[in-house]
Design a protein around this motif. Structure first.
Motif, PDB file in Angstrom:
ATOM      1  N   ALA A  15      -0.201 -24.919  16.243  1.00  0.00           N
ATOM      2  CA  ALA A  15       0.796 -25.437  15.006  1.00  0.00           C
ATOM      3  C   ALA A  15      -0.166 -25.606  13.942  1.00  0.00           C
ATOM      4  O   ALA A  15       0.339 -25.461  12.639  1.00  0.00           O
ATOM      5  CB  ALA A  15       1.226 -26.879  15.530  1.00  0.00           C
ATOM      6  N   ALA A  16      -1.416 -25.998  13.998  1.00  0.00           N
ATOM      7  CA  ALA A  16      -2.207 -26.164  12.919  1.00  0.00           C
ATOM      8  C   ALA A  16      -2.438 -24.752  11.931  1.00  0.00           C
ATOM      9  O   ALA A  16      -2.331 -24.848  10.815  1.00  0.00           O
ATOM     10  CB  ALA A  16      -3.765 -26.788  13.171  1.00  0.00           C
ATOM     11  N   LEU A  17      -2.646 -23.628  12.657  1.00  0.00           N
ATOM     12  CA  LEU A  17      -2.876 -22.503  11.937  1.00  0.00           C
ATOM     13  C   LEU A  17      -1.713 -22.028  11.407  1.00  0.00           C
ATOM     14  O   LEU A  17      -1.714 -21.001  10.790  1.00  0.00           O
ATOM     15  CB  LEU A  17      -3.605 -21.538  13.213  1.00  0.00           C
ATOM     16  N   ALA A  18      -0.367 -22.431  12.008  1.00  0.00           N
ATOM     17  CA  ALA A  18       0.932 -21.850  11.649  1.00  0.00           C
ATOM     18  C   ALA A  18       1.051 -22.338  10.042  1.00  0.00           C
ATOM     19  O   ALA A  18       1.745 -21.418   9.395  1.00  0.00           O
ATOM     20  CB  ALA A  18       1.876 -22.297  12.406  1.00  0.00           C
ATOM     21  N   GLY A  19       0.422 -23.323   9.577  1.00  0.00           N
ATOM     22  CA  GLY A  19       0.566 -23.688   8.138  1.00  0.00           C
ATOM     23  C   GLY A  19      -0.290 -23.114   7.293  1.00  0.00           C
ATOM     24  O   GLY A  19       0.036 -22.902   6.193  1.00  0.00           O
ATOM     25  N   CYS A  20      -1.207 -22.272   7.881  1.00  0.00           N
ATOM     26  CA  CYS A  20      -2.046 -21.499   6.970  1.00  0.00           C
ATOM     27  C   CYS A  20      -1.144 -20.178   6.409  1.00  0.00           C
ATOM     28  O   CYS A  20      -0.430 -19.734   6.943  1.00  0.00           O
ATOM     29  CB  CYS A  20      -3.343 -20.841   7.652  1.00  0.00           C
ATOM     30  N   GLN A  21      -1.655 -19.904   5.043  1.00  0.00           N
ATOM     31  CA  GLN A  21      -0.867 -18.965   4.388  1.00  0.00           C
ATOM     32  C   GLN A  21      -1.360 -17.476   4.928  1.00  0.00           C
ATOM     33  O   GLN A  21      -0.996 -16.447   4.806  1.00  0.00           O
ATOM     34  CB  GLN A  21      -1.048 -19.002   2.898  1.00  0.00           C
ATOM     35  N   SER A  22      -2.538 -17.504   5.359  1.00  0.00           N
ATOM     36  CA  SER A  22      -3.138 -16.102   5.953  1.00  0.00           C
ATOM     37  C   SER A  22      -2.304 -15.569   7.022  1.00  0.00           C
ATOM     38  O   SER A  22      -2.475 -14.410   7.197  1.00  0.00           O
ATOM     39  CB  SER A  22      -4.540 -16.420   6.310  1.00  0.00           C
ATOM     40  N   PHE A  23      -1.214 -16.456   7.747  1.00  0.00           N
ATOM     41  CA  PHE A  23      -0.593 -15.754   8.877  1.00  0.00           C
ATOM     42  C   PHE A  23       0.782 -15.361   8.300  1.00  0.00           C
ATOM     43  O   PHE A  23       1.421 -14.546   9.010  1.00  0.00           O
ATOM     44  CB  PHE A  23      -0.236 -16.847   9.756  1.00  0.00           C
ATOM     45  N   VAL A  24       1.005 -15.340   6.821  1.00  0.00           N
ATOM     46  CA  VAL A  24       2.154 -14.970   6.195  1.00  0.00           C
ATOM     47  C   VAL A  24       1.634 -13.431   5.815  1.00  0.00           C
ATOM     48  O   VAL A  24       0.828 -13.450   4.832  1.00  0.00           O
ATOM     49  CB  VAL A  24       2.777 -15.800   5.306  1.00  0.00           C
ATOM     50  N   PRO A  25       2.426 -12.348   5.856  1.00  0.00           N
ATOM     51  CA  PRO A  25       2.207 -11.153   5.636  1.00  0.00           C
ATOM     52  C   PRO A  25       2.186 -11.103   4.013  1.00  0.00           C
ATOM     53  O   PRO A  25       1.392 -10.297   3.510  1.00  0.00           O
ATOM     54  CB  PRO A  25       3.369 -10.232   6.288  1.00  0.00           C
ATOM     55  N   GLN A  26       3.131 -11.813   3.608  1.00  0.00           N
ATOM     56  CA  GLN A  26       3.055 -11.745   1.868  1.00  0.00           C
ATOM     57  C   GLN A  26       2.164 -12.408   1.123  1.00  0.00           C
ATOM     58  O   GLN A  26       1.571 -11.998   0.064  1.00  0.00           O
ATOM     59  CB  GLN A  26       4.382 -12.485   1.473  1.00  0.00           C
ATOM     60  N   ALA A  27       1.108 -13.165   1.961  1.00  0.00           N
ATOM     61  CA  ALA A  27      -0.053 -13.432   1.277  1.00  0.00           C
ATOM     62  C   ALA A  27      -1.138 -12.586   0.915  1.00  0.00           C
ATOM     63  O   ALA A  27      -1.861 -12.582   0.393  1.00  0.00           O
ATOM     64  CB  ALA A  27      -0.759 -14.609   2.172  1.00  0.00           C
ATOM     65  N   PHE A  28      -1.069 -11.330   1.778  1.00  0.00           N
ATOM     66  CA  PHE A  28      -2.107 -10.247   1.517  1.00  0.00           C
ATOM     67  C   PHE A  28      -1.535  -9.339   0.339  1.00  0.00           C
ATOM     68  O   PHE A  28      -2.362  -8.389  -0.207  1.00  0.00           O
ATOM     69  CB  PHE A  28      -2.041  -9.455   2.849  1.00  0.00           C
ATOM     70  N   LEU A  29      -0.407  -9.574  -0.168  1.00  0.00           N
ATOM     71  CA  LEU A  29       0.092  -8.727  -1.150  1.00  0.00           C
ATOM     72  C   LEU A  29      -0.256  -9.093  -2.520  1.00  0.00           C
ATOM     73  O   LEU A  29      -0.487 -10.506  -2.639  1.00  0.00           O
ATOM     74  CB  LEU A  29       1.695  -8.618  -0.863  1.00  0.00           C
ATOM     75  N   PRO A  30      -0.394  -8.343  -3.541  1.00  0.00           N
ATOM     76  CA  PRO A  30      -0.382  -8.893  -4.810  1.00  0.00           C
ATOM     77  C   PRO A  30       0.623  -9.702  -5.295  1.00  0.00           C
ATOM     78  O   PRO A  30       1.637  -9.459  -5.213  1.00  0.00           O
ATOM     79  CB  PRO A  30      -0.792  -7.822  -5.868  1.00  0.00           C
ATOM     80  N   GLN A  31       0.164 -10.913  -6.124  1.00  0.00           N
ATOM     81  CA  GLN A  31       1.039 -11.847  -6.490  1.00  0.00           C
ATOM     82  C   GLN A  31       0.920 -11.863  -7.957  1.00  0.00           C
ATOM     83  O   GLN A  31      -0.165 -11.574  -8.643  1.00  0.00           O
ATOM     84  CB  GLN A  31       0.919 -13.102  -5.739  1.00  0.00           C
ATOM     85  N   ASP A  32       1.925 -12.235  -8.649  1.00  0.00           N
ATOM     86  CA  ASP A  32       2.103 -12.564 -10.218  1.00  0.00           C
ATOM     87  C   ASP A  32       1.383 -13.857 -10.212  1.00  0.00           C
ATOM     88  O   ASP A  32       2.147 -14.930 -10.054  1.00  0.00           O
ATOM     89  CB  ASP A  32       3.585 -12.311 -10.728  1.00  0.00           C
ATOM     90  N   ASP A  33       0.123 -13.946 -10.961  1.00  0.00           N
ATOM     91  CA  ASP A  33      -0.309 -15.199 -11.241  1.00  0.00           C
ATOM     92  C   ASP A  33      -0.044 -15.820 -12.623  1.00  0.00           C
ATOM     93  O   ASP A  33      -0.805 -16.501 -13.317  1.00  0.00           O
ATOM     94  CB  ASP A  33      -1.828 -15.110 -11.164  1.00  0.00           C
ATOM     95  N   THR A  34       0.700 -14.946 -13.333  1.00  0.00           N
ATOM     96  CA  THR A  34       1.044 -15.797 -14.749  1.00  0.00           C
ATOM     97  C   THR A  34       1.507 -17.073 -14.964  1.00  0.00           C
ATOM     98  O   THR A  34       2.642 -17.290 -13.919  1.00  0.00           O
ATOM     99  CB  THR A  34       2.054 -14.787 -15.415  1.00  0.00           C
ATOM    100  N   PRO A  35       1.091 -18.055 -15.614  1.00  0.00           N
ATOM    101  CA  PRO A  35       1.677 -19.410 -15.592  1.00  0.00           C
ATOM    102  C   PRO A  35       3.122 -19.461 -16.187  1.00  0.00           C
ATOM    103  O   PRO A  35       3.369 -18.734 -16.942  1.00  0.00           O
ATOM    104  CB  PRO A  35       0.677 -20.071 -16.211  1.00  0.00           C
ATOM    105  N   VAL A  36       3.677 -20.283 -15.520  1.00  0.00           N
ATOM    106  CA  VAL A  36       5.193 -20.294 -16.047  1.00  0.00           C
ATOM    107  C   VAL A  36       5.374 -21.710 -16.212  1.00  0.00           C
ATOM    108  O   VAL A  36       5.049 -22.876 -15.540  1.00  0.00           O
ATOM    109  CB  VAL A  36       6.132 -20.259 -14.609  1.00  0.00           C
ATOM    110  N   ILE A  37       5.836 -22.102 -17.468  1.00  0.00           N
ATOM    111  CA  ILE A  37       6.005 -23.282 -18.021  1.00  0.00           C
ATOM    112  C   ILE A  37       7.551 -23.909 -17.628  1.00  0.00           C
ATOM    113  O   ILE A  37       8.320 -23.004 -17.929  1.00  0.00           O
ATOM    114  CB  ILE A  37       5.871 -23.686 -19.581  1.00  0.00           C
ATOM    115  N   PRO A  38       7.495 -24.863 -16.937  1.00  0.00           N
ATOM    116  CA  PRO A  38       8.892 -25.350 -16.657  1.00  0.00           C
ATOM    117  C   PRO A  38       9.833 -25.685 -17.913  1.00  0.00           C
ATOM    118  O   PRO A  38       9.389 -26.102 -18.913  1.00  0.00           O
ATOM    119  CB  PRO A  38       8.652 -26.601 -15.870  1.00  0.00           C
ATOM    120  N   ALA A  39      11.043 -25.372 -17.732  1.00  0.00           N
ATOM    121  CA  ALA A  39      11.886 -25.359 -18.972  1.00  0.00           C
ATOM    122  C   ALA A  39      11.991 -26.742 -19.534  1.00  0.00           C
ATOM    123  O   ALA A  39      11.974 -26.901 -20.570  1.00  0.00           O
ATOM    124  CB  ALA A  39      13.365 -25.012 -18.353  1.00  0.00           C
TER     125      ALA A  39
END
Length: 135
Positions: A15-39
């Motif tokens: 249960a503790a490890l299930a909260g880690c993002q490393s178990f989610v397959p999408q965590a290994f994919l490149p992500q868009d890190d551009t900052p977004v300013i809320p409206a």
């Protein structure tokens, strides 16, 4: 009893490890890190003054925190300051090679005279000690 404790430990660690993002397959994919300013922040009017409250002598009041950073210096002021420091640096760099050699010679002569004085000191003290022993 021991089996129940082991199963509880395995379930708790799972249960503790299930909260880690490393178990989610999408965590290994490149992500868009551009900052977004809320409206709602983008629509907010710009802050023109920090709003820092000061006392009658101009000192900031304790606990009256500013709302924004103060204005920065202009590019002209930066250029003038750099030029002034550059002129000061050029003015202070007037040491020449002959002046340096003269200073080194003076320091070497001083060191030699101090070495001679240190060498003469025990020689002058030796006869006085010998005379006191002879008595």
């Amino acid at each position: 009893m021991r089996l129940a404790a082991v199963l509880a430990m395995v379930a708790a660690s799972g249960a503790a490890l299930a909260g880690c993002q490393s178990f989610v397959p999408q965590a290994f994919l490149p992500q868009d890190d551009t900052p977004v300013i809320p409206a709602r922040l983008a629509a907010a009017p710009p802050v023109t003054s920090s709003g820092q409250q000061r006392d009658k002598n101009g000192f900031p009041l304790i606990g009256a925190y500013p709302k924004a950073a103060t204005t920065q210096v202009s590019d002209e002021t930066v250029a003038q300051t750099r030029e002034r420091y550059a002129r000061t640096g050029r003015r202070g760099a007037g040491s020449t090679a002959p002046q340096y050699r003269r200073t080194v010679a003076e320091m070497q002569a001083l060191a030699a005279s101090q070495a001679q004085a240190a060498a003469d000191l025990p020689a002058a003290a030796a006869p006085a000690e010998a005379g006191s022993r002879a008595q």
